[in-house]
Design a protein around this motif. Structure first.
Motif, short mmCIF file in Angstrom:
data_model
loop_
_atom_site.label_atom_id
_atom_site.label_comp_id
_atom_site.label_asym_id
_atom_site.label_seq_id
_atom_site.Cartn_x
_atom_site.Cartn_y
_atom_site.Cartn_z
N SER A 165 0.85 -1.19 0.00
CA SER A 165 0.00 0.00 0.00
C SER A 165 0.88 1.24 0.00
N ILE A 166 0.86 1.98 -1.11
CA ILE A 166 1.65 3.21 -1.22
C ILE A 166 0.73 4.39 -0.94
N ASP A 167 1.01 5.10 0.12
CA ASP A 167 0.16 6.21 0.55
C ASP A 167 1.03 7.36 1.05
N PRO A 168 0.87 8.55 0.46
CA PRO A 168 -0.08 8.88 -0.62
C PRO A 168 0.45 8.44 -1.98
N LEU A 169 -0.47 8.25 -2.92
CA LEU A 169 -0.08 7.85 -4.26
C LEU A 169 0.57 9.02 -4.99
N PRO A 170 1.66 8.78 -5.70
CA PRO A 170 2.28 9.87 -6.47
C PRO A 170 1.51 10.14 -7.75
N GLU A 171 1.90 11.20 -8.45
CA GLU A 171 1.28 11.53 -9.73
C GLU A 171 1.64 10.47 -10.77
N ASP A 172 0.86 10.43 -11.86
CA ASP A 172 1.15 9.51 -12.95
C ASP A 172 2.56 9.75 -13.48
N GLY A 173 3.25 8.67 -13.82
CA GLY A 173 4.60 8.82 -14.36
C GLY A 173 5.41 7.55 -14.19
N VAL A 174 6.68 7.64 -14.51
CA VAL A 174 7.63 6.52 -14.40
C VAL A 174 8.47 6.72 -13.14
N TYR A 175 8.60 5.66 -12.34
CA TYR A 175 9.31 5.73 -11.07
C TYR A 175 10.28 4.55 -10.93
N ILE A 176 11.19 4.67 -9.99
CA ILE A 176 12.12 3.61 -9.66
C ILE A 176 11.67 2.97 -8.35
N PHE A 177 11.55 1.63 -8.36
CA PHE A 177 11.21 0.89 -7.13
C PHE A 177 12.44 0.09 -6.73
N ARG A 178 12.93 0.31 -5.51
CA ARG A 178 14.15 -0.35 -5.04
C ARG A 178 13.83 -1.27 -3.87
N ILE A 179 14.38 -2.50 -3.94
CA ILE A 179 14.22 -3.49 -2.88
C ILE A 179 15.61 -3.88 -2.39
N VAL A 180 15.84 -3.72 -1.09
CA VAL A 180 17.17 -4.00 -0.51
C VAL A 180 17.01 -4.99 0.63
N ASN A 181 17.82 -6.08 0.59
CA ASN A 181 17.91 -6.98 1.74
C ASN A 181 19.36 -7.05 2.19
N SER A 182 19.73 -8.05 2.93
CA SER A 182 21.07 -8.10 3.53
C SER A 182 22.18 -8.39 2.53
N HIS A 183 21.82 -8.87 1.33
CA HIS A 183 22.87 -9.27 0.39
C HIS A 183 22.65 -8.83 -1.05
N GLU A 184 21.59 -8.10 -1.33
CA GLU A 184 21.39 -7.66 -2.71
C GLU A 184 20.51 -6.42 -2.77
N VAL A 185 20.64 -5.72 -3.89
CA VAL A 185 19.81 -4.55 -4.18
C VAL A 185 19.17 -4.77 -5.54
N ASN A 186 17.84 -4.69 -5.60
CA ASN A 186 17.11 -4.85 -6.85
C ASN A 186 16.35 -3.56 -7.16
N THR A 187 16.50 -3.07 -8.37
CA THR A 187 15.76 -1.88 -8.79
C THR A 187 15.01 -2.19 -10.08
N THR A 188 13.84 -1.61 -10.23
CA THR A 188 13.07 -1.76 -11.46
C THR A 188 12.27 -0.50 -11.69
N ARG A 189 11.91 -0.26 -12.93
CA ARG A 189 11.07 0.90 -13.27
C ARG A 189 9.61 0.45 -13.27
N ILE A 190 8.75 1.28 -12.70
CA ILE A 190 7.32 1.00 -12.76
C ILE A 190 6.62 2.24 -13.32
N ILE A 191 5.50 1.99 -14.00
CA ILE A 191 4.68 3.07 -14.54
C ILE A 191 3.41 3.14 -13.72
N ILE A 192 3.14 4.31 -13.13
CA ILE A 192 1.92 4.50 -12.34
C ILE A 192 0.95 5.34 -13.17
#
Length: 211
Positions: free
Chosen positions: A182-209
Motif C-alpha cells: 500500500s503506497i500512501d499517498p499515491l504519487p502523480e502519474d509517471g515513471v518511477y524507480i522501485f528499489r528493494i534491498v535486503n542483507s545481500h542484494e539490491v534490486n531496482t526496477t522501473r514502474i509506470i503509475i
C-alpha cells in the motif's frame, strides 16, 4: 543510422512467456515466428523469417520498461533466400525480473526495422525479488519474493531524479507474488524507480503509475 520502429508497443504484465506467430510475414522484416523461453543456459530466443533480401543480420535487444533498450547480441544473416530461415540466440546472463526482448533487422544500407516485443521471466537461482505489475495504478502492487521467506527488506519508491517518495521496511511473510503493498499517498502519474534491498542484494526496477 536509420530506424523503422513498430507503431504499437505492447506492455505485457503476464508472467508467462509470449510467442508471436504471424499469419502473414511481419512488415519488411518477414518475421513469421518469435519466441522467448527460459532454459538451463539462460533465455533462449527463436525466430523465423519467411525470406531474406539484403539483410546483414539481427540485433537482439533487452529492456525491463519498454523505454530503454540494451543491445545484448547480434546474429549474422544466413544470406539471401526465398525459403524460410530459422535463428536462435541465448541470453546467457538474463535479468532476474520480467524482461522484454525485441529484434532489429539490419539491412545492407544500415536501415533497422524492429520487431514487436516478447516477454519472459528469468529468476535467479535464489529466486525472484521484485514488485509486480510494472504498469499499475499504484493500488494493486504486490511484492514477489520467491525464496526469500522471513527476510527483512527495505522498500523505496523514488522519482527518476532519485528523490524518495515512499519508504517502508517489512518482513516477508509470503514468498509468492501475494504480498500487497500500500503506497500512501499515491504519487502523480509517471515513471518511477522501485528499489528493494535486503542483507545481500539490491534490486531496482522501473514502474509506470497510471491512476
Amino acid at each position: 543510422m536509420k530506424f523503422l520502429i513498430p507503431t504499437m508497443l505492447f506492455i505485457v504484465t503476464s508472467l508467462s512467456l509470449v510467442t508471436k506467430t504471424y499469419s502473414t510475414p511481419y512488415g519488411e522484416f518477414g518475421l513469421t515466428f518469435f519466441k522467448a523461453a527460459t532454459g538451463a543456459k539462460g533465455v533462449s530466443l527463436d525466430w523465423t523469417v519467411s525470406k531474406q533480401r539484403d539483410c546483414e543480420g539481427y540485433i537482439i535487444e533487452r529492456t525491463v520498461d519498454g523505454i530503454e533498450f540494451d543491445s545484448i547480441g547480434f546474429e549474422p544473416s544466413h544470406g539471401d533466400s526465398d525459403l524460410p530461415s530459422h535463428y536462435q540466440f541465448t541470453d546467457t546472463n538474463p535479468l532476474s525480473v520480467l524482461s522484454y526482448y525485441r529484434l532489429g533487422r539490419v539491412d545492407i544500407d544500415g536501415w533497422i526495422e524492429y520487431s514487436e516485443l516478447v516477454v519472459v521471466l528469468a529468476p535467479t537461482p535464489r529466486g525472484l525479488l521484485d514488485v509486480m505489475p510494472h504498469s499499475t495504478t499504484g493500488r494493486n502492487l504486490k511484492l514477489c519474493a520467491d525464496g526469500h521467506l522471513n527476510e527483512t527488506v527495505n522498500l523505496t519508491l523514488m522519482s527518476l531524479q532519485g528523490t524518495t517518495i515512499w519508504q517502508k521496511t517489512i518482513k516477508i511473510a509470503d514468498d509468492r507474488c501475494r504480498m500487497p503493498l500500500s503506497i500512501d499517498p499515491l504519487p502523480e502519474d509517471g515513471v518511477y524507480i522501485f528499489r528493494i534491498v535486503n542483507s545481500h542484494e539490491v534490486n531496482t526496477t522501473r514502474i509506470i503509475i497510471e491512476n
